[in-house]
Design a protein around this motif. Structure first.
Motif, PDB file in Angstrom:
ATOM      1  N   LEU A 151       0.586  -1.299  -0.080  1.00 59.59           N
ATOM      2  CA  LEU A 151       0.166  -0.342   0.355  1.00 59.59           C
ATOM      3  C   LEU A 151       0.473   1.818  -0.172  1.00 59.59           C
ATOM      4  O   LEU A 151       0.744   1.848  -0.968  1.00 59.59           O
ATOM      5  N   ALA A 152       2.084   1.038   1.055  1.00 56.58           N
ATOM      6  CA  ALA A 152       3.134   2.264   1.024  1.00 56.58           C
ATOM      7  C   ALA A 152       3.533   2.336  -0.864  1.00 56.58           C
ATOM      8  O   ALA A 152       3.813   3.627  -0.929  1.00 56.58           O
ATOM      9  N   ALA A 153       3.959   1.151  -1.037  1.00 59.15           N
ATOM     10  CA  ALA A 153       4.265   1.357  -2.221  1.00 59.15           C
ATOM     11  C   ALA A 153       3.375   2.164  -3.612  1.00 59.15           C
ATOM     12  O   ALA A 153       3.579   3.180  -4.133  1.00 59.15           O
ATOM     13  N   ARG A 154       2.760   2.018  -3.828  1.00 61.89           N
ATOM     14  CA  ARG A 154       1.218   2.115  -4.319  1.00 61.89           C
ATOM     15  C   ARG A 154       0.982   3.881  -4.288  1.00 61.89           C
ATOM     16  O   ARG A 154       0.861   4.231  -4.639  1.00 61.89           O
ATOM     17  N   ALA A 155       0.849   4.170  -2.695  1.00 57.27           N
ATOM     18  CA  ALA A 155       0.471   5.800  -2.694  1.00 57.27           C
ATOM     19  C   ALA A 155       1.387   6.073  -3.630  1.00 57.27           C
ATOM     20  O   ALA A 155       1.245   7.358  -3.833  1.00 57.27           O
ATOM     21  N   VAL A 156       3.178   5.843  -2.953  1.00 58.67           N
ATOM     22  CA  VAL A 156       4.259   6.801  -3.416  1.00 58.67           C
ATOM     23  C   VAL A 156       4.204   6.427  -5.575  1.00 58.67           C
ATOM     24  O   VAL A 156       4.495   7.729  -6.082  1.00 58.67           O
ATOM     25  N   GLN A 157       3.602   5.142  -6.006  1.00 60.10           N
ATOM     26  CA  GLN A 157       3.513   5.359  -7.138  1.00 60.10           C
ATOM     27  C   GLN A 157       2.285   5.949  -7.600  1.00 60.10           C
ATOM     28  O   GLN A 157       3.004   7.198  -8.967  1.00 60.10           O
ATOM     29  N   ALA A 158       0.876   6.464  -6.908  1.00 57.84           N
ATOM     30  CA  ALA A 158       0.619   7.426  -7.298  1.00 57.84           C
ATOM     31  C   ALA A 158       0.500   8.871  -7.513  1.00 57.84           C
ATOM     32  O   ALA A 158       0.705   9.752  -8.580  1.00 57.84           O
ATOM     33  N   VAL A 159       1.738   8.904  -6.620  1.00 60.07           N
ATOM     34  CA  VAL A 159       2.458  10.699  -6.662  1.00 60.07           C
ATOM     35  C   VAL A 159       3.544  10.391  -8.277  1.00 60.07           C
ATOM     36  O   VAL A 159       3.324  11.454  -8.855  1.00 60.07           O
ATOM     37  N   GLY A 160       4.502   9.276  -8.491  1.00 62.51           N
ATOM     38  CA  GLY A 160       4.724   9.267  -9.345  1.00 62.51           C
ATOM     39  C   GLY A 160       3.898   9.675 -11.107  1.00 62.51           C
ATOM     40  O   GLY A 160       4.296  10.339 -11.577  1.00 62.51           O
ATOM     41  N   ALA A 161       3.107   8.682 -11.008  1.00 59.29           N
ATOM     42  CA  ALA A 161       2.105   8.677 -11.776  1.00 59.29           C
ATOM     43  C   ALA A 161       1.177  10.895 -12.292  1.00 59.29           C
ATOM     44  O   ALA A 161       1.025  10.803 -13.364  1.00 59.29           O
ATOM     45  N   ALA A 162       1.249  10.715 -11.291  1.00 60.81           N
ATOM     46  CA  ALA A 162       0.059  12.405 -11.155  1.00 60.81           C
ATOM     47  C   ALA A 162       1.320  13.319 -11.841  1.00 60.81           C
ATOM     48  O   ALA A 162       0.914  14.147 -11.902  1.00 60.81           O
ATOM     49  N   MET A 163       2.359  13.355 -11.754  1.00 59.42           N
ATOM     50  CA  MET A 163       3.909  14.085 -11.823  1.00 59.42           C
ATOM     51  C   MET A 163       3.988  13.871 -12.993  1.00 59.42           C
ATOM     52  O   MET A 163       4.418  14.503 -14.099  1.00 59.42           O
ATOM     53  N   ILE A 164       3.804  12.419 -13.680  1.00 64.62           N
ATOM     54  CA  ILE A 164       4.036  11.924 -15.293  1.00 64.62           C
ATOM     55  C   ILE A 164       3.042  12.812 -15.868  1.00 64.62           C
ATOM     56  O   ILE A 164       3.095  13.384 -16.843  1.00 64.62           O
ATOM     57  N   VAL A 165       1.663  12.843 -15.569  1.00 68.69           N
ATOM     58  CA  VAL A 165       0.699  13.008 -16.796  1.00 68.69           C
ATOM     59  C   VAL A 165       0.713  14.649 -16.921  1.00 68.69           C
ATOM     60  O   VAL A 165       0.844  14.607 -18.429  1.00 68.69           O
ATOM     61  N   PRO A 166       0.667  15.314 -16.311  1.00 72.27           N
ATOM     62  CA  PRO A 166       0.249  16.414 -16.535  1.00 72.27           C
ATOM     63  C   PRO A 166       1.607  17.540 -17.734  1.00 72.27           C
ATOM     64  O   PRO A 166       1.946  17.451 -18.051  1.00 72.27           O
ATOM     65  N   SER A 167       2.841  16.633 -16.748  1.00 68.99           N
ATOM     66  CA  SER A 167       3.779  17.497 -17.601  1.00 68.99           C
ATOM     67  C   SER A 167       4.266  16.702 -18.796  1.00 68.99           C
ATOM     68  O   SER A 167       4.783  17.386 -19.936  1.00 68.99           O
ATOM     69  N   SER A 168       3.814  15.021 -19.004  1.00 74.80           N
ATOM     70  CA  SER A 168       3.840  14.918 -20.190  1.00 74.80           C
ATOM     71  C   SER A 168       3.292  15.153 -20.953  1.00 74.80           C
ATOM     72  O   SER A 168       3.277  16.051 -22.431  1.00 74.80           O
ATOM     73  N   LEU A 169       1.540  16.070 -20.628  1.00 77.17           N
ATOM     74  CA  LEU A 169       1.072  16.888 -21.749  1.00 77.17           C
ATOM     75  C   LEU A 169       1.785  17.994 -22.000  1.00 77.17           C
ATOM     76  O   LEU A 169       2.029  18.586 -23.129  1.00 77.17           O
ATOM     77  N   GLY A 170       1.706  18.500 -20.694  1.00 80.63           N
ATOM     78  CA  GLY A 170       2.582  19.707 -20.732  1.00 80.63           C
ATOM     79  C   GLY A 170       3.637  20.518 -22.182  1.00 80.63           C
ATOM     80  O   GLY A 170       4.087  21.250 -22.457  1.00 80.63           O
ATOM     81  N   LEU A 171       4.437  18.741 -22.257  1.00 78.79           N
ATOM     82  CA  LEU A 171       5.605  18.836 -23.231  1.00 78.79           C
ATOM     83  C   LEU A 171       5.382  18.620 -24.175  1.00 78.79           C
ATOM     84  O   LEU A 171       6.362  18.819 -25.420  1.00 78.79           O
ATOM     85  N   LEU A 172       4.447  18.412 -25.424  1.00 82.94           N
ATOM     86  CA  LEU A 172       3.326  17.533 -26.449  1.00 82.94           C
ATOM     87  C   LEU A 172       3.690  19.299 -27.340  1.00 82.94           C
ATOM     88  O   LEU A 172       4.424  19.183 -28.154  1.00 82.94           O
ATOM     89  N   TYR A 173       3.671  21.006 -26.587  1.00 74.82           N
ATOM     90  CA  TYR A 173       3.398  21.953 -27.430  1.00 74.82           C
ATOM     91  C   TYR A 173       4.693  22.182 -27.745  1.00 74.82           C
ATOM     92  O   TYR A 173       5.164  22.588 -28.946  1.00 74.82           O
ATOM     93  N   PRO A 174       5.660  22.273 -26.954  1.00 78.18           N
ATOM     94  CA  PRO A 174       6.769  22.691 -26.989  1.00 78.18           C
ATOM     95  C   PRO A 174       8.205  21.796 -28.515  1.00 78.18           C
ATOM     96  O   PRO A 174       8.534  22.036 -28.658  1.00 78.18           O
ATOM     97  N   SER A 175       7.147  20.487 -28.257  1.00 79.18           N
ATOM     98  CA  SER A 175       8.138  19.889 -28.980  1.00 79.18           C
ATOM     99  C   SER A 175       7.382  19.610 -30.015  1.00 79.18           C
ATOM    100  O   SER A 175       8.446  18.360 -31.180  1.00 79.18           O
ATOM    101  N   PHE A 176       6.441  20.318 -30.504  1.00 75.40           N
ATOM    102  CA  PHE A 176       5.391  19.524 -31.674  1.00 75.40           C
ATOM    103  C   PHE A 176       5.006  21.496 -32.570  1.00 75.40           C
ATOM    104  O   PHE A 176       4.835  22.130 -31.521  1.00 75.40           O
TER     105      PHE A 176
END
Length: 244
Positions: free
Chosen positions: A92-117
């Motif tokens: 459960l502790a690993a899943r909670a920290v894993q969710a923090v990593g996922a929450a960092m990935i999703v908006p920053s990956s979308l935010g990188l699309l615009y300057p990359s194309f």
């Protein structure tokens, strides 16, 4: 696009792939209740939802690539910890920290699309990125079912090679994007929600001494919210009420 799509797919897949593994997880930890095992899903969903917006705001200031790669690193490491978890508490502790990593990935990956194309391709690449989430939702249960036939721990182990590959590719290929220096960091309230429209406009609900024409820097004493959009412009006189 391949790097950004891969990390977004990996983060969103874990919403759905674990559903079919709960029985196997429960059998691996004798004596735990079904309600306790269900927190393997709930902990991920709750933490992900709570961290998603603040992570996107912080990525704008700290650097989107830096936040993305930090999220991928955290997600990959905690996937390995979850796969080797000796108890439900560790999982459960690993899943909670894993969710923090996922929450960092999703908006920053979308935010990188615009300057990359180039601008003419923005509609296409955002559509492809959104389609990745739909594929993750549909592929999660069947992929999870296949992995559970081996062992439920493979649901988390499969993230490790993908995470390592995307860390290397992202460090080499992705540009760094952040807001200009001098932009204010989000406060406790504005980090959690978009600023209300009245924070950056002159209205009777805003204090005359803190109101300026957009682009503006406005405060309201009733909350700790602080809104900055570009550099403040000169204040304009507050209209006086006609004398009676």
């Amino acid at each position: 696009m391949a790097v950004l799509g891969a990390v977004a797919f990996m983060a969103q897949l874990d919403f759905f792939v674990v559903n079919v593994a709960l029985d196997g997880i429960g059998r691996s930890f004798p004596g735990v209740s079904v309600a306790s095992v269900s927190w393997v899903l709930s902990a991920y969903a709750i933490v992900f939802a709570a961290v998603l917006v603040p992570a996107g705001r912080i990525a704008d200031h700290w650097g989107r690539r830096k936040v993305l790669l930090s999220g991928v690193g955290a997600f990959t490491l905690t996937s390995a910890v979850a796969a080797a978890a000796p108890s439900l508490g560790v999982l459960l502790a690993a899943r909670a920290v894993q969710a923090v990593g996922a929450a960092m990935i999703v908006p920053s990956s979308l935010g990188l699309l615009y300057p990359s194309f180039p601008k003419r391709q923005h509609t296409l690449v955002v559509g492809l990125w959104a389609g990745v989430g739909a594929v993750a939702a549909s592929a999660g249960p069947p992929l999870g079912g296949l992995l559970v036939t081996l062992d439920w721990r493979w649901i988390f182990l499969i993230n490790v090679p993908i995470g390592i590959a995307t860390l290397i590719a992202g460090a080499l290929l992705l540009p760094e994007v952040r807001q200009p220096k001098g932009a204010a960091l989000p406060g406790p309230v504005s980090a959690l929600a978009p600023p209300p429209p009245w924070l950056c406009s002159c209205s009777p609900r805003a204090s005359p001494s803190s109101c300026s024409a957009p682009p503006c820097s406005c405060r309201r004493s009733g909350t700790s919210a602080h809104c900055t959009q570009g550099s403040p412009s000169p204040r304009r006189p507050w209209p006086r009420s006609p004398s009676r």
